[in-house]
Design a protein around this motif. Structure first.
Motif, PDB file in Angstrom:
ATOM      1  N   PRO A   1      36.152  32.294  35.154  1.00  0.00           N
ATOM      2  CA  PRO A   1      36.441  31.187  35.990  1.00  0.00           C
ATOM      3  C   PRO A   1      37.798  30.638  35.887  1.00  0.00           C
ATOM      4  O   PRO A   1      38.535  30.493  34.885  1.00  0.00           O
ATOM      5  CB  PRO A   1      35.245  30.301  35.001  1.00  0.00           C
ATOM      6  CG  PRO A   1      34.508  31.084  34.407  1.00  0.00           C
ATOM      7  CD  PRO A   1      35.210  32.380  33.936  1.00  0.00           C
TER       8      PRO A   1
ATOM      9  N   ASP B   1      35.244  38.969  42.053  1.00  0.00           N
ATOM     10  CA  ASP B   1      35.798  38.404  43.537  1.00  0.00           C
ATOM     11  C   ASP B   1      34.789  38.978  44.709  1.00  0.00           C
ATOM     12  O   ASP B   1      34.474  40.123  44.830  1.00  0.00           O
ATOM     13  CB  ASP B   1      37.081  39.316  43.626  1.00  0.00           C
ATOM     14  CG  ASP B   1      37.898  38.807  44.669  1.00  0.00           C
ATOM     15  OD1 ASP B   1      37.266  37.948  45.574  1.00  0.00           O
ATOM     16  OD2 ASP B   1      38.993  39.112  44.979  1.00  0.00           O
TER      17      ASP B   1
ATOM     18  N   GLN C   1      36.972  38.656  37.123  1.00  0.00           N
ATOM     19  CA  GLN C   1      37.980  37.566  37.069  1.00  0.00           C
ATOM     20  C   GLN C   1      37.007  36.340  36.182  1.00  0.00           C
ATOM     21  O   GLN C   1      35.935  36.163  36.295  1.00  0.00           O
ATOM     22  CB  GLN C   1      38.014  36.898  38.308  1.00  0.00           C
ATOM     23  CG  GLN C   1      37.415  36.413  39.392  1.00  0.00           C
ATOM     24  CD  GLN C   1      38.124  35.958  40.595  1.00  0.00           C
ATOM     25  OE1 GLN C   1      37.864  34.818  40.988  1.00  0.00           O
ATOM     26  NE2 GLN C   1      38.748  36.763  41.110  1.00  0.00           N
TER      27      GLN C   1
ATOM     28  N   SER D   1      31.693  25.412  43.359  1.00  0.00           N
ATOM     29  CA  SER D   1      31.992  26.828  43.174  1.00  0.00           C
ATOM     30  C   SER D   1      33.299  26.974  43.592  1.00  0.00           C
ATOM     31  O   SER D   1      34.014  27.990  42.984  1.00  0.00           O
ATOM     32  CB  SER D   1      30.958  27.656  44.127  1.00  0.00           C
ATOM     33  OG  SER D   1      29.745  27.448  43.959  1.00  0.00           O
TER      34      SER D   1
ATOM     35  N   SER E   1      33.837  21.885  37.002  1.00  0.00           N
ATOM     36  CA  SER E   1      33.418  22.938  37.510  1.00  0.00           C
ATOM     37  C   SER E   1      31.772  22.835  37.705  1.00  0.00           C
ATOM     38  O   SER E   1      30.872  23.817  38.434  1.00  0.00           O
ATOM     39  CB  SER E   1      33.217  24.243  36.396  1.00  0.00           C
ATOM     40  OG  SER E   1      32.608  23.494  35.456  1.00  0.00           O
TER      41      SER E   1
ATOM     42  N   LYS F   1      35.224  26.342  40.648  1.00  0.00           N
ATOM     43  CA  LYS F   1      34.948  27.364  39.417  1.00  0.00           C
ATOM     44  C   LYS F   1      35.670  28.662  39.557  1.00  0.00           C
ATOM     45  O   LYS F   1      35.831  29.456  38.636  1.00  0.00           O
ATOM     46  CB  LYS F   1      33.438  27.346  39.309  1.00  0.00           C
ATOM     47  CG  LYS F   1      33.082  27.861  38.012  1.00  0.00           C
ATOM     48  CD  LYS F   1      31.479  27.988  37.682  1.00  0.00           C
ATOM     49  CE  LYS F   1      31.226  28.667  36.600  1.00  0.00           C
ATOM     50  NZ  LYS F   1      29.653  28.514  36.039  1.00  0.00           N
ATOM     51  N   TRP F   2      35.414  29.107  40.830  1.00  0.00           N
ATOM     52  CA  TRP F   2      35.745  30.624  40.989  1.00  0.00           C
ATOM     53  C   TRP F   2      36.982  30.662  41.957  1.00  0.00           C
ATOM     54  O   TRP F   2      37.065  30.178  43.113  1.00  0.00           O
ATOM     55  CB  TRP F   2      34.546  31.401  41.603  1.00  0.00           C
ATOM     56  CG  TRP F   2      33.593  31.343  40.724  1.00  0.00           C
ATOM     57  CD1 TRP F   2      32.260  30.568  40.893  1.00  0.00           C
ATOM     58  CD2 TRP F   2      33.429  32.088  39.539  1.00  0.00           C
ATOM     59  NE1 TRP F   2      31.254  31.132  39.895  1.00  0.00           N
ATOM     60  CE2 TRP F   2      32.242  31.778  38.904  1.00  0.00           C
ATOM     61  CE3 TRP F   2      34.069  32.912  38.709  1.00  0.00           C
ATOM     62  CZ2 TRP F   2      31.752  32.316  37.590  1.00  0.00           C
ATOM     63  CZ3 TRP F   2      33.890  33.117  37.720  1.00  0.00           C
ATOM     64  CH2 TRP F   2      32.402  32.847  36.912  1.00  0.00           C
TER      65      TRP F   2
ATOM     66  N   GLU G   1      25.706  33.934  39.176  1.00  0.00           N
ATOM     67  CA  GLU G   1      27.180  33.981  39.393  1.00  0.00           C
ATOM     68  C   GLU G   1      28.018  34.362  38.628  1.00  0.00           C
ATOM     69  O   GLU G   1      29.218  34.533  38.672  1.00  0.00           O
ATOM     70  CB  GLU G   1      27.234  32.323  40.071  1.00  0.00           C
ATOM     71  CG  GLU G   1      27.331  31.469  38.693  1.00  0.00           C
ATOM     72  CD  GLU G   1      27.866  30.200  39.099  1.00  0.00           C
ATOM     73  OE1 GLU G   1      28.391  29.952  40.204  1.00  0.00           O
ATOM     74  OE2 GLU G   1      27.890  29.328  38.033  1.00  0.00           O
ATOM     75  N   SER G   2      27.571  34.693  37.230  1.00  0.00           N
ATOM     76  CA  SER G   2      28.596  35.167  36.274  1.00  0.00           C
ATOM     77  C   SER G   2      27.799  35.990  35.107  1.00  0.00           C
ATOM     78  O   SER G   2      26.538  35.876  35.238  1.00  0.00           O
ATOM     79  CB  SER G   2      29.117  34.036  35.538  1.00  0.00           C
ATOM     80  OG  SER G   2      28.087  33.153  34.879  1.00  0.00           O
TER      81      SER G   2
ATOM     82  N   GLY H   1      33.153  36.367  36.401  1.00  0.00           N
ATOM     83  CA  GLY H   1      32.556  36.610  37.954  1.00  0.00           C
ATOM     84  C   GLY H   1      33.282  37.922  38.474  1.00  0.00           C
ATOM     85  O   GLY H   1      33.981  38.598  37.726  1.00  0.00           O
TER      86      GLY H   1
END
Length: 487
Positions: free
Chosen positions: A88, A227, A86, A350, A332, A353-354, A63-64, A225
């Motif tokens: 977190p 978008d 972007q 999630s 997070s 976090k994002w 995820e990152s 991460g």
């Protein structure tokens, strides 16, 4: 009469369509090399995978990326995703241990503490565990040798509680492995160096922290991460590669890798592709099979590489059904030390976090992970059972009583290579054996590191090795034709 002919475009076959293989293809194309990429499975991206749940985009794999390293950020920018990067929205993580959610203490290096104040305040360790850290002052210096397991060394110096409740969950989040087997030299090299140069491990950690404060600090976020999810990255790289002329084929398992009179022959199904060079970007098992006849020493080493399996359970909930422990405070998520005996190893909130995952006013996304090396019994459960055990643990951890409106279970069987003591020596021996065959190189998570930037850096090294062979007087192939395409 002699006529000079223009130099022929070199052709390289990349075997494996994960992020390492795709990054290798992208770099080769930038250097003017013709590329064929063959992926055994039906999709590209390896452990980077995007999807949709309850109409919302989700990451079903990694995820990152570590944004303080340039490789992944540079690749994302090169394929048009720079504006989508972007950081977190929150990085407030917790540990679920000793019966409560506790703040992740500051002032540590992969869980090894330097400043005991935040650690004591967090309640992560018992009074006995804190006292054991202080007792290192009474220990004689220890010889660390060429390598040592992180957990073994830290437990000897600072006590098992530090390993079981701090180091283990943090390392497990990266490798899905066992801290008592993972190589310190390979996994936490800065800690290895501190242990080698200081009589007390605690002093070494504090010295690392002091030096970090006096050195210029990198700007920008530590992690990033994309978008819509990191899973967008492989698709964008593949699109850029196709636009530059690459031939990318899925469902094309390679059966044989053979030396040809003036290069290489790659046999996939009924097709034999002639190439000047080959980059092998597969896990250890397929790589060993293909190298058996041409680099048996490398194949033997590859067969010794172990992998961990895990599952990600992604769920969508109605926001109105969730407890404040999830929706308020900007947490997070949390890690779970295996010593606490829970089924899940971590949970990520999630939609906190994002920012891109939190735009829906009605739905909230979160996920859990299950399984690690040596502890994979729960992976034998059906998908529905994994959802239920995740809900049970979430209920105990944060008071979640709601049912998800949708869920998805993603299994990564043999997904993460393990880095035990001696791993770097194994990698060096593989590279030495492969380097004896000009025009052949290897890359992937088992060589440079399991993170996305490390995989991309390894791909760049593989490209450099192959193209260097082109410039070292290696005989070019005669003009070849791919049997199925006529190209």
């Amino acid at each position: 009469m002699r006529t000079d002919r223009p130099a022929r475009t070199r052709h390289v076959v990349v075997i494996g369509g994960g992020i390492a293989g795709l990054a290798a293809a992208h770099r080769l194309l930038a250097e003017g090399v013709r590329v064929t990429l063959l992926e055994a499975g039906p999709r590209l991206g390896g452990k980077l995978r995007s999807g949709e749940l309850a109409g919302l985009p989700v990451d079903l794999g990694a995820e990152s990326v570590l944004a303080r390293r340039p490789e992944a950020v540079d690749l994302a920018e090169a394929v048009g995703l720079g504006a989508a990067l972007q950081p977190p929205a929150t990085a407030t993580a917790h540990l679920w241990t000793r019966g409560a959610l506790r703040p992740m203490p500051r002032g540590h290096v992969m869980g090894v503490p330097g400043d005991l104040g935040p650690l004591a305040a967090s309640g992560v360790l018992s009074p006995e565990g804190l006292a054991r850290i202080e007792a290192e002052h009474a220990l004689a210096p220890a010889e660390i040798g060429e390598d040592v397991a992180v957990g073994e060394y830290v437990a000897d110096r600072l006590g098992r509680e530090v390993v079981d409740r701090l180091v283990e969950p943090l390392l497990g989040g990266v490798y899905a492995g066992n801290a008592y087997r993972i190589s310190m030299r390979a996994a936490v090299p800065q800690l290895f160096e501190a242990a080698r140069t200081h009589a007390l491990l605690g002093d070494g950690v504090r010295d690392l922290q002091r030096r970090a404060l006096t050195q210029p600090q990198p700007t920008g976020p530590v992690f990033a991460g994309i978008d819509g999810g990191i899973g967008r990255l492989p698709a964008a790289v593949a699109e850029a590669c196709r636009a530059a002329g690459a031939r990318i084929v899925t469902d094309a398992p390679v059966r044989e890798l053979l030396r040809a009179p003036e290069g290489w022959r790659v046999v996939a199904g009924a097709e034999a592709v002639e190439a000047d060079g080959v980059i092998l970007a597969t896990p250890a098992g397929p790589a060993a099979r293909l190298l058996d006849g041409i680099a048996p020493a490398a194949a033997a080493e590859l067969r010794g590489v172990e992998y961990a399996s895990m599952a990600l359970i992604t769920m969508a909930f109605r926001r109105s059904d969730l407890p404040a422990a999830i929706t308020e405070g900007g947490a997070s998520g949390f890690l779970v030390p295996p010593v606490d005996g829970r089924t899940i190893k971590a949970s990520t909130f999630s939609s906190n976090k994002w920012a891109w995952a939190g735009t829906d006013p009605d739905l909230f996304l979160l996920r859990t992970s299950v399984g690690r090396h040596g502890d994979e019994k729960d992976l034998g459960r059906e998908d529905a059972e994994l959802v239920e055990v995740s809900l049970a643990d979430l209920g105990a951890a944060v008071g979640l009583a709601a049912r998800p409106v949708a869920s998805a279970v993603t299994r990564w069987d043999g997904g993460l290579p393990q880095y035990p003591v001696g791993h770097l020596g194994r990698v060096a021996r593989i590279r030495t054996a492969v380097a004896a065959l000009p025009g052949l190189a290897v890359c992937g998570a088992l060589y440079e590191g399991v993170g996305i930037p490390a995989c991309i850096a390894g791909a760049a090294k593989a490209v450099d090795a192959v193209t260097a062979a082109f410039g070292a007087g290696s005989a070019p192939l005669a003009q070849t034709t791919d049997q199925h395409t006529g190209q």
